[in-house]
Enzyme design. Structure first.
Site, mmCIF file in Angstrom:
data_model
loop_
_atom_site.group_PDB
_atom_site.id
_atom_site.type_symbol
_atom_site.label_atom_id
_atom_site.label_comp_id
_atom_site.label_asym_id
_atom_site.label_seq_id
_atom_site.Cartn_x
_atom_site.Cartn_y
_atom_site.Cartn_z
ATOM 1 N N GLU A 1 0.836 -1.216 0.000
ATOM 2 C CA GLU A 1 0.000 0.000 0.000
ATOM 3 C C GLU A 1 0.864 1.257 0.000
ATOM 4 O OE1 GLU A 1 -1.680 1.959 3.331
ATOM 5 O OE2 GLU A 1 -1.337 0.247 4.645
ATOM 6 N N LYS B 1 -5.443 10.693 0.589
ATOM 7 C CA LYS B 1 -5.649 9.359 1.175
ATOM 8 C C LYS B 1 -6.887 8.745 0.518
ATOM 9 C CE LYS B 1 -7.209 7.286 5.496
ATOM 10 N NZ LYS B 1 -7.650 7.579 6.876
ATOM 11 N N VAL C 1 -5.574 0.372 2.910
ATOM 12 C CA VAL C 1 -5.721 -1.083 2.823
ATOM 13 C C VAL C 1 -6.910 -1.421 1.929
ATOM 14 C CG1 VAL C 1 -6.342 -3.156 4.147
ATOM 15 C CG2 VAL C 1 -4.586 -1.577 5.015
ATOM 16 N N ASP D 1 -17.516 5.276 13.672
ATOM 17 C CA ASP D 1 -16.256 5.252 12.925
ATOM 18 C C ASP D 1 -15.713 3.830 12.825
ATOM 19 O OD1 ASP D 1 -13.885 5.737 11.663
ATOM 20 O OD2 ASP D 1 -13.208 7.304 13.038
ATOM 21 N N SER E 1 -13.550 1.543 10.011
ATOM 22 C CA SER E 1 -12.775 1.657 8.771
ATOM 23 C C SER E 1 -13.398 0.856 7.635
ATOM 24 C CB SER E 1 -11.349 1.162 9.005
ATOM 25 O OG SER E 1 -10.645 1.170 7.779
ATOM 26 N N ALA E 2 -13.364 1.443 6.443
ATOM 27 C CA ALA E 2 -13.820 0.736 5.233
ATOM 28 C C ALA E 2 -12.935 -0.485 4.943
ATOM 29 C CB ALA E 2 -13.824 1.689 4.047
ATOM 30 N N ASP E 3 -11.769 -0.556 5.584
ATOM 31 C CA ASP E 3 -10.906 -1.743 5.415
ATOM 32 C C ASP E 3 -11.659 -3.027 5.781
ATOM 33 O OD1 ASP E 3 -8.905 0.089 4.884
ATOM 34 O OD2 ASP E 3 -7.731 -0.338 6.693
ATOM 35 N N LYS F 1 -3.660 -1.390 15.412
ATOM 36 C CA LYS F 1 -3.213 -0.549 16.526
ATOM 37 C C LYS F 1 -4.272 -0.454 17.608
ATOM 38 C CE LYS F 1 0.222 2.493 14.632
ATOM 39 N NZ LYS F 1 0.140 2.823 13.203
HETATM 40 N N1 PSU Z 1 -3.167 1.786 10.637
HETATM 41 C C1 PSU Z 1 -1.828 1.853 10.796
HETATM 42 N N2 PSU Z 1 -1.074 2.450 9.845
HETATM 43 C C2 PSU Z 1 -1.627 2.993 8.720
HETATM 44 C C3 PSU Z 1 -3.043 2.913 8.557
HETATM 45 C C4 PSU Z 1 -3.761 2.304 9.531
HETATM 46 O O1 PSU Z 1 -1.334 1.359 11.796
HETATM 47 O O2 PSU Z 1 -0.901 3.550 7.873
HETATM 48 C C5 PSU Z 1 -3.664 3.463 7.315
HETATM 49 C C6 PSU Z 1 -3.898 2.315 6.302
HETATM 50 O O3 PSU Z 1 -3.740 2.808 4.992
HETATM 51 C C7 PSU Z 1 -5.356 1.961 6.565
HETATM 52 C C8 PSU Z 1 -5.938 3.320 6.842
HETATM 53 O O4 PSU Z 1 -5.992 1.327 5.497
HETATM 54 O O5 PSU Z 1 -4.956 3.988 7.613
HETATM 55 C C9 PSU Z 1 -7.251 3.255 7.576
HETATM 56 O O6 PSU Z 1 -7.814 4.530 7.640
HETATM 57 P P1 PSU Z 1 -9.316 4.696 8.149
HETATM 58 O O7 PSU Z 1 -9.295 4.351 9.597
HETATM 59 O O8 PSU Z 1 -9.630 6.151 7.883
HETATM 60 O O9 PSU Z 1 -10.154 3.765 7.330
HETATM 61 MN MN MN Z 2 -12.757 6.206 9.894
#
Ligand code: PSU
Ligand code: MN
Length: 304
Positions: free
Chosen positions: A25, A86, A106, A138, A140-142, A159
Site C-alpha cells: 500500500e 488518502k 488497505v 467510525d 474503517s472501510a478496510d 493498533k
Molecule cells: N493503521 C496503521 N497504519 C496505517 C493505517 C492504519 O497502523 O498507515 C492506514 C492504512 O492505509 C489503513 C488506513 O488502510 O490507515 C485506515 O484509515 P481509516 O481508519 O480512515 O479507514
Molecule cells: Mn474512519
C-alpha cells in the site's frame, strides 16, 4: 485487463513469466511515515520481497491511472508530496477522474490488487472499529473490503487506537478469518499482545497458503487477515503505548477531528509522543511482514 491499470516494467515482466507478485500500500508512505524514512522503508521493503524470490508492486494513483508497481521517481514523488490524497474505496473514482495524486489505504489497495490479479498484500496495520464507535460510527472501510475482496492481507494486527475486541467481532460477523502467526493471540501492531485470541494459528507459509486456497476454492469470497506479530526486540512497552494512545484520542476529540482525518491524526500524534521510537517499531514490523508476504505469495503460487 482493466484500462485504468498501468504496470511497472518489473511487475509486467513478472506477469508475463508467471512470477508471484506481492502488493504494497501507499498510504503508509504518504500519511504513515515522515520523509525520507517513508521512501527508504518502501525501497527496503521492496528489496526484501525481491530477495525472497517474489516481485513487489507498490500501488498508487497517478495521472488518472492505477499504478501497479512504482519507479524510483514515482516513489520519491509520492514520498515528498504533501498533497497526496488518502484514497479508500469511496475516493477511488474521484482521484482517478480528477487525475489527482492518490495514496491507497488497505481497502483501496485490496481493490486495485484484485483488479491486477494479485492475491497477497503486505501492510503495517489494518484499520478497524474505533474506540467509541457506538456513538461515532467510525468503522474503517478496510473491514468491509476484507469481507468482500479476495486478497490475503499480511499485517502486524491493528493498533490499539482501535477497539480491538469490536474489530474482531466485526470481522467475525462478516466471515473474515483472522490468522495469527507464531502465537495464539492477535497482535496489536506496536506490541505482540492484545489480550484477544486470533481465530486460528498457522505458523508456516504452506499452512497459510493451503488455508487461503481452500477458502477461495470453496467460493468463499473475501480476504484473510494474516497477523504477524512485531519481532520481540522491536516491540514497544505496552503501558507506554496505551498512555500515549489515550492522550492522542482525547486530543482528537478536543480538536474535533472526524472522518478520514482521524486515523492519520492519531498515527502522527503517537509518533510525536514516542519520539522516534514508534517509527523504528513501525519500520521493523513492515519489513518483517514483507518477508512473510513474499513466502506466502510463493506458497500460494504453488497451490494452483
Ligand atoms: N493503521 C496503521 N497504519 C496505517 C493505517 C492504519 O497502523 O498507515 C492506514 C492504512 O492505509 C489503513 C488506513 O488502510 O490507515 C485506515 O484509515 P481509516 O481508519 O480512515 O479507514
Ligand atoms: Mn474512519
Amino acid at each position: 485487463m482493466h484500462s485504468y491499470l498501468t504496470f511497472s516494467a518489473e511487475v509486467q515482466a513478472a506477469r508475463v513469466s508467471g512470477k508471484p507478485v506481492v502488493a504494497l500500500e501507499s498510504t503508509i508512505i504518504s500519511h504513515g511515515m515522515p520523509y525520507p524514512q517513508n521512501v527508504q522503508t518502501a525501497r527496503a521493503v521492496e528489496q526484501i520481497i525481491r530477495d525472497a524470490g517474489a516481485v513487489p508492486a507498490t500501488i498508487a494513483i497517478m495521472n488518472g491511472k492505477i499504478n501497479i508497481g512504482l519507479s524510483d521517481a514515482e516513489l520519491e514523488l509520492l514520498g515528498q508530496s504533501a498533497d497526496a490524497m488518502k484514497v479508500s474505496r469511496r475516493d477511488l473514482p474521484y482521484v482517478l477522474s480528477s487525475q489527482r495524486l492518490g495514496a491507497t489505504t488497505v481497502a483501496a489497495t485490496m481493490i486495485c490488487a484484485a483488479l491486477a490479479e494479485i492475491n497477497v498484500f503486505v501492510t503495517g496495520g489494518i484499520g478497524g472499529v474505533h474506540r467509541g464507535a457506538e456513538t461515532s460510527f467510525d468503522i474503517s472501510a478496510d473491514l468491509q473490503e476484507l469481507a468482500q475482496t479476495s486478497v490475503a492481507v499480511v499485517c502486524a494486527g491493528a493498533k490499539s487506537i482501535l477497539d480491538l475486541g469490536l474489530t474482531l467481532e466485526y470481522l467475525e460477523t462478516h466471515g473474515v478469518p483472522v490468522v495469527s502467526v507464531g502465537q495464539e493471540e492477535f497482535p496489536a501492531f506496536f506490541t505482540r499482545h492484545s489480550g484477544f485470541p486470533a481465530d486460528f494459528r498457522l505458523d508456516t507459509a504452506e499452512q497459510q497458503a493451503s488455508f487461503i486456497h481452500t477458502k477461495w476454492a470453496l467460493g468463499l469470497r473475501g480476504g484473510v487477515v494474516i497477523a504477524n506479530p512485531v519481532p520481540e526486540a522491536s516491540a514497544m512497552p505496552q503501558h507506554e503505548i496505551e498512555q500515549m494512545t489515550v492522550q492522542a484520542l482525547s486530543e482528537a476529540q478536543q480538536q474535533g477531528v472526524v472522518g478520514k482525518a482521524v486515523t492519520p491524526f492519531l498515527l502522527s500524534r503517537i509518533k510525536q509522543l514516542t519520539g522516534g521510537r514508534s517509527l523504528e517499531t513501525n519500520i521493523a514490523l513492515v519489513k518483517n511482514n514483507a518477508l512473510l508476504g513474499a513466502k506466502l505469495a510463493i506458497a500460494l503460487h504453488n497451490c494452483h
